[in-house]
Each structure stands twice: as C-alpha cells, then as structure tokens.
Scaffold this motif. Structure first.
Motif, PDB file in Angstrom:
ATOM      1  N   ASN A  10       0.830  -1.204   0.000  1.00 20.28           N
ATOM      2  CA  ASN A  10       0.000   0.000   0.000  1.00 20.28           C
ATOM      3  C   ASN A  10       0.865   1.254   0.000  1.00 20.28           C
ATOM      4  N   ALA A  11       1.874   1.288   0.843  1.00 21.74           N
ATOM      5  CA  ALA A  11       2.734   2.472   0.953  1.00 21.74           C
ATOM      6  C   ALA A  11       3.515   2.711  -0.329  1.00 21.74           C
ATOM      7  N   ILE A  12       4.011   1.640  -0.935  1.00 23.35           N
ATOM      8  CA  ILE A  12       4.768   1.789  -2.174  1.00 23.35           C
ATOM      9  C   ILE A  12       3.873   2.362  -3.272  1.00 23.35           C
ATOM     10  N   LEU A  13       2.653   1.867  -3.368  1.00 28.90           N
ATOM     11  CA  LEU A  13       1.757   2.299  -4.438  1.00 28.90           C
ATOM     12  C   LEU A  13       1.195   3.700  -4.223  1.00 28.90           C
ATOM     13  N   PHE A  14       0.871   4.044  -2.996  1.00 28.50           N
ATOM     14  CA  PHE A  14       0.155   5.290  -2.745  1.00 28.50           C
ATOM     15  C   PHE A  14       1.028   6.466  -2.352  1.00 28.50           C
ATOM     16  N   GLY A  15       2.269   6.228  -2.011  1.00 29.78           N
ATOM     17  CA  GLY A  15       3.132   7.347  -1.646  1.00 29.78           C
ATOM     18  C   GLY A  15       2.554   8.138  -0.490  1.00 29.78           C
ATOM     19  N   ARG A  16       2.495   9.443  -0.657  1.00 35.84           N
ATOM     20  CA  ARG A  16       2.030  10.318   0.431  1.00 35.84           C
ATOM     21  C   ARG A  16       0.590  10.031   0.873  1.00 35.84           C
ATOM     22  N   LEU A  17      -0.195   9.442   0.002  1.00 35.52           N
ATOM     23  CA  LEU A  17      -1.590   9.149   0.345  1.00 35.52           C
ATOM     24  C   LEU A  17      -1.766   7.767   0.991  1.00 35.52           C
ATOM     25  N   PHE A  65       5.502   7.006   6.955  1.00 35.01           N
ATOM     26  CA  PHE A  65       6.943   6.996   6.703  1.00 35.01           C
ATOM     27  C   PHE A  65       7.268   6.367   5.349  1.00 35.01           C
ATOM     28  N   LEU A  66       6.778   5.139   5.129  1.00 35.76           N
ATOM     29  CA  LEU A  66       7.084   4.468   3.869  1.00 35.76           C
ATOM     30  C   LEU A  66       6.518   5.233   2.675  1.00 35.76           C
ATOM     31  N   GLY A  67       5.285   5.684   2.800  1.00 35.37           N
ATOM     32  CA  GLY A  67       4.671   6.425   1.699  1.00 35.37           C
ATOM     33  C   GLY A  67       5.428   7.695   1.367  1.00 35.37           C
ATOM     34  N   TRP A  68       5.847   8.405   2.397  1.00 36.47           N
ATOM     35  CA  TRP A  68       6.606   9.637   2.190  1.00 36.47           C
ATOM     36  C   TRP A  68       7.929   9.333   1.507  1.00 36.47           C
ATOM     37  N   SER A 123      16.361   2.064  -4.515  1.00 35.97           N
ATOM     38  CA  SER A 123      16.946   0.809  -4.986  1.00 35.97           C
ATOM     39  C   SER A 123      16.472  -0.317  -4.064  1.00 35.97           C
ATOM     40  N   ARG A 124      16.809  -1.542  -4.413  1.00 36.31           N
ATOM     41  CA  ARG A 124      16.425  -2.674  -3.561  1.00 36.31           C
ATOM     42  C   ARG A 124      17.049  -2.561  -2.171  1.00 36.31           C
ATOM     43  N   LEU A 125      18.300  -2.157  -2.115  1.00 32.04           N
ATOM     44  CA  LEU A 125      18.968  -2.004  -0.821  1.00 32.04           C
ATOM     45  C   LEU A 125      18.299  -0.901  -0.005  1.00 32.04           C
ATOM     46  N   GLU A 126      18.009   0.216  -0.645  1.00 35.34           N
ATOM     47  CA  GLU A 126      17.317   1.300   0.058  1.00 35.34           C
ATOM     48  C   GLU A 126      15.928   0.851   0.502  1.00 35.34           C
ATOM     49  N   ALA A 127      15.244   0.078  -0.350  1.00 38.27           N
ATOM     50  CA  ALA A 127      13.919  -0.441   0.013  1.00 38.27           C
ATOM     51  C   ALA A 127      14.015  -1.333   1.239  1.00 38.27           C
ATOM     52  N   LEU A 128      15.026  -2.177   1.272  1.00 30.19           N
ATOM     53  CA  LEU A 128      15.239  -3.052   2.433  1.00 30.19           C
ATOM     54  C   LEU A 128      15.438  -2.228   3.701  1.00 30.19           C
ATOM     55  N   LEU A 129      16.291  -1.219   3.628  1.00 32.33           N
ATOM     56  CA  LEU A 129      16.559  -0.375   4.796  1.00 32.33           C
ATOM     57  C   LEU A 129      15.313   0.408   5.216  1.00 32.33           C
ATOM     58  N   LEU A 130      14.567   0.924   4.249  1.00 27.95           N
ATOM     59  CA  LEU A 130      13.332   1.654   4.572  1.00 27.95           C
ATOM     60  C   LEU A 130      12.315   0.740   5.247  1.00 27.95           C
ATOM     61  N   LEU A 131      12.175  -0.468   4.754  1.00 28.31           N
ATOM     62  CA  LEU A 131      11.223  -1.403   5.356  1.00 28.31           C
ATOM     63  C   LEU A 131      11.649  -1.801   6.770  1.00 28.31           C
ATOM     64  N   LEU A 132      12.932  -1.985   6.980  1.00 25.64           N
ATOM     65  CA  LEU A 132      13.412  -2.278   8.337  1.00 25.64           C
ATOM     66  C   LEU A 132      13.117  -1.109   9.276  1.00 25.64           C
TER      67      LEU A 132
END
Length: 179
Positions: free
Chosen positions: A46-53, A99-102, A110-119
C-alpha cells in the motif's frame, strides 16, 4: 498523485479492501496476545503504491475495524479489538505507512534502500505496539519484547524479503496506474 482523481479514490478503496482481506488471516502465537498476520505485507505494498496518500487506505481499514467489521487479525473488529493488546500495533500502521509512503513518493529507492526503509518502518511500527502492549499487560521490557517482538521477527524478515523481491513489480504498477 491527485487526491480527487477518480482512479486514485477507487484504488484507495481497493487497497483498504486488500488490507482488510489479508489482516484477518493470522496464526496465534503461543503465550502472546499478538498473532502473526499478513498485515505488514499488505501495508508495505500500500505504501509503495500510494506514496504520500498511503495513510488513507489505512484510516479506512482502521475505521472499518472500529465500527465492528471483522477486519483485524483473527477476524476481530470493534472498539475492544482496536483498544485491546494489539491496539498499539494497529495504530502504529499510521506512522508505518506515513513513513514508507513519504519515502517512496520522493523517489524510487533501490532494492537495498527499500530493504533499509522497510526495516526502519518496522521499527516505527514496533515502537507504539510494544509501548501499548507494555502498558496494557503491565509487564517489564524483556517480557514485552518476548511477547510482542521476538516471535515475530522471522516472519517480518520474510515479509520484508517478499516486498523487496517484488519491489520492481510494485514500481511498475505504480507507474502504470498512479503516474
């Protein structure tokens, strides 16, 4: 993304429905009032798809549960479920998705950044969840960690890995429908 875009509103409802379908599917953890569920997997997408919303579908989901629809883990709903032992985790979905949406709305990590953001997002989720659970059960910090975090780390890592592995799929869907 324009909030008043009809497509965005439809997808917002569909995302809330997806969260509502995956969240009740849960397994009890022996000795813990917190079950294992697929909520964070749905919330991450949801956060990846909707961003700020991204918070909007979460608010719809929480409101549906608050009014009694059985959308929370274990097919629970109503104020008692929202304000029970898992209430801090449920309310923690708001900062988790904010946080994730923002972070995802500013650019595609990148995948590494995505991993760190999800953690980091999971740490953001654990903070209100564990604090609420500690206050609700009146237990010490080691006990609340044993009840509300440690049993869930393997599953969380698996859900994070699934999200990162499907990162490019989410990005393609986002570009196609939300750009």
């Amino acid at each position: 993304m324009n909030f008043w875009n009809g497509r965005t509103i439809v997808f917002c409802g569909l995302s809330a429905a997806c969260i509502s379908v995956l969240s009740p599917l849960s397994l009890p953890v022996p000795g813990s009032p917190v079950p294992v569920s697929l909520q964070t997997l749905a919330l991450s997408g949801n956060a990846i798809l909707f961003g700020r919303l991204a918070v909007l579908p979460v608010l719809i989901y929480l409101l549906a549960g608050l009014i009694g629809l059985p959308v929370f883990a274990g097919f629970n709903g109503g104020p008692a479920a929202l304000f029970g032992p898992t209430g801090g985790f449920l309310l923690g979905f708001i900062p988790f998705n904010a946080f994730l949406g923002w972070r995802w709305s500013n650019r595609e990590p990148s995948r590494l950044e995505a991993l760190l953001l999800l953690l980091m997002a999971h740490l953001i989720l654990y903070l209100p969840g564990l604090l609420w659970l500690k206050l609700y059960l009146s237990v010490d910090i080691p006990r609340v960690l044993a009840l509300g975090m440690l049993p869930f780390l393997p599953g969380d890592f698996l859900k994070i890995a699934l999200t990162v592995a499907n990162h490019t799929v989410f990005i393609r869907v986002k570009r196609r429908f939300f750009s």
